[in-house]
Design a protein around this motif. Structure first.
Motif, short mmCIF file in Angstrom:
data_model
loop_
_atom_site.label_atom_id
_atom_site.label_comp_id
_atom_site.label_asym_id
_atom_site.label_seq_id
_atom_site.Cartn_x
_atom_site.Cartn_y
_atom_site.Cartn_z
N ASN A 106 7.96 50.67 38.96
CA ASN A 106 6.58 49.14 38.71
C ASN A 106 4.88 50.18 38.53
O ASN A 106 4.68 48.98 39.09
CB ASN A 106 6.77 48.42 40.19
CG ASN A 106 8.48 47.65 40.14
OD1 ASN A 106 8.31 46.33 39.42
ND2 ASN A 106 9.48 48.52 40.65
N ARG B 223 12.60 50.27 52.52
CA ARG B 223 13.37 49.32 52.21
C ARG B 223 12.68 48.29 51.25
O ARG B 223 12.58 47.23 51.70
CB ARG B 223 14.48 48.90 52.62
CG ARG B 223 15.87 49.36 53.73
CD ARG B 223 16.96 50.66 52.31
NE ARG B 223 17.40 51.43 53.38
CZ ARG B 223 18.13 52.24 52.76
NH1 ARG B 223 18.74 51.91 51.47
NH2 ARG B 223 19.53 52.76 53.38
N VAL B 224 12.50 48.07 50.11
CA VAL B 224 11.48 47.46 49.55
C VAL B 224 12.45 46.84 48.37
O VAL B 224 13.38 47.36 47.12
CB VAL B 224 10.14 47.84 48.59
CG1 VAL B 224 9.84 48.38 50.22
CG2 VAL B 224 10.28 48.87 48.00
N GLN B 225 12.14 46.26 47.90
CA GLN B 225 12.04 45.02 46.31
C GLN B 225 10.91 45.19 45.51
O GLN B 225 10.09 45.29 45.40
CB GLN B 225 12.57 43.74 46.97
CG GLN B 225 13.78 43.10 47.69
CD GLN B 225 14.88 44.00 47.29
OE1 GLN B 225 15.16 43.40 45.92
NE2 GLN B 225 15.40 44.21 48.25
N ALA B 226 11.75 45.19 44.08
CA ALA B 226 10.37 45.67 42.99
C ALA B 226 9.14 44.45 43.27
O ALA B 226 8.55 45.12 42.68
CB ALA B 226 10.79 45.80 41.66
N ASP B 227 9.69 43.50 43.84
CA ASP B 227 8.41 42.10 42.94
C ASP B 227 7.18 42.25 44.53
O ASP B 227 6.50 41.90 44.49
CB ASP B 227 9.11 40.87 42.95
CG ASP B 227 9.96 40.77 44.69
OD1 ASP B 227 10.33 41.87 46.17
OD2 ASP B 227 10.23 39.13 44.89
N GLU B 228 7.91 43.59 45.25
CA GLU B 228 6.63 43.65 46.48
C GLU B 228 5.79 45.17 45.26
O GLU B 228 4.88 44.64 46.32
CB GLU B 228 7.43 44.53 47.58
CG GLU B 228 8.11 43.08 48.50
CD GLU B 228 9.19 43.67 49.60
OE1 GLU B 228 8.48 44.57 50.78
OE2 GLU B 228 10.52 44.27 49.56
N GLU C 218 14.19 57.05 47.22
CA GLU C 218 14.38 55.60 46.93
C GLU C 218 13.68 54.94 46.28
O GLU C 218 13.26 54.53 45.60
CB GLU C 218 16.15 54.86 47.47
CG GLU C 218 17.04 55.95 46.85
CD GLU C 218 18.05 54.90 48.11
OE1 GLU C 218 17.85 53.91 49.10
OE2 GLU C 218 19.41 55.50 48.05
N THR D 12 11.55 53.25 42.82
CA THR D 12 11.12 52.35 43.12
C THR D 12 10.07 51.73 42.53
O THR D 12 9.43 50.47 41.60
CB THR D 12 11.63 51.38 44.20
OG1 THR D 12 12.78 50.87 44.85
CG2 THR D 12 11.53 49.53 43.67
#
Length: 158
Positions: free
Chosen positions: A32, A81-86, A24, A28
């Motif tokens: 990006n 566990r990251v978000q795309a904006d990171e 995952e 991600t």
């Protein structure tokens, strides 16, 4: 001093969860990526992690006579566990890549430990191969870290 009993079922379940999480993370990151070439390379890493999960899941089913069922509450490395904006700024990306490197290192060490505890030579070989692949992932991640850090240093000098 007596050694605590080794629980292969729990160890495999943990390893499978780690591979799911790594897949995952790389998926991600690939979405990006800054260039098509980097996206392709990182997507391949995601695919390898998926293959590791499949290999371990198959072994789990052969060993225990039941399919592996992921537990959505298990988080192996919360930092992945990251978000795309990171992935949008250099400093966050450097932190994420550093975390990925350490995660790959821990995975390699874990598989090396499992190889030592496995009973059959075939199983030992499988875990040693997985450890070797994880160390290869470490090198890939380290190379990306060095490249990104060089880009950042170049921008700071302008």
């Amino acid at each position: 001093m007596a050694e605590c009993g080794f629980d292969m079922k729990s160890a495999l379940a943990y390893a499978i969860h780690a591979e799911i999480q790594a897949h995952e993370f790389y998926k991600t990151w690939a979405q990006n990526a800054r260039t098509p070439a980097l996206k392709k390379e990182i997507s391949e890493l995601a695919d390898w992690e998926e293959t590791h999960k499949d290999t371990l899941s198959k072994y789990y089913e052969e060993l225990f006579g039941e399919p592996f069922t992921p537990d959505p509450n298990v988080v192996v490395d919360p930092a992945l566990r990251v978000q795309a904006d990171e992935f949008k700024d250099y400093y966050s990306l450097l932190r994420l890549i550093s975390t990925a490197y350490l995660s790959e290192l821990r995975a390699a060490e874990f598989y090396e430990e499992l190889a030592e505890k496995a009973e059959s030579e075939e199983t030992k070989l499988m875990f040693r191969d997985l450890a070797k692949m994880e160390r290869g992932h470490m090198e890939f991640v380290r190379k990306r870290y060095d490249e990104l850090r060089g880009e950042l240093e170049g921008r700071l000098m302008l």
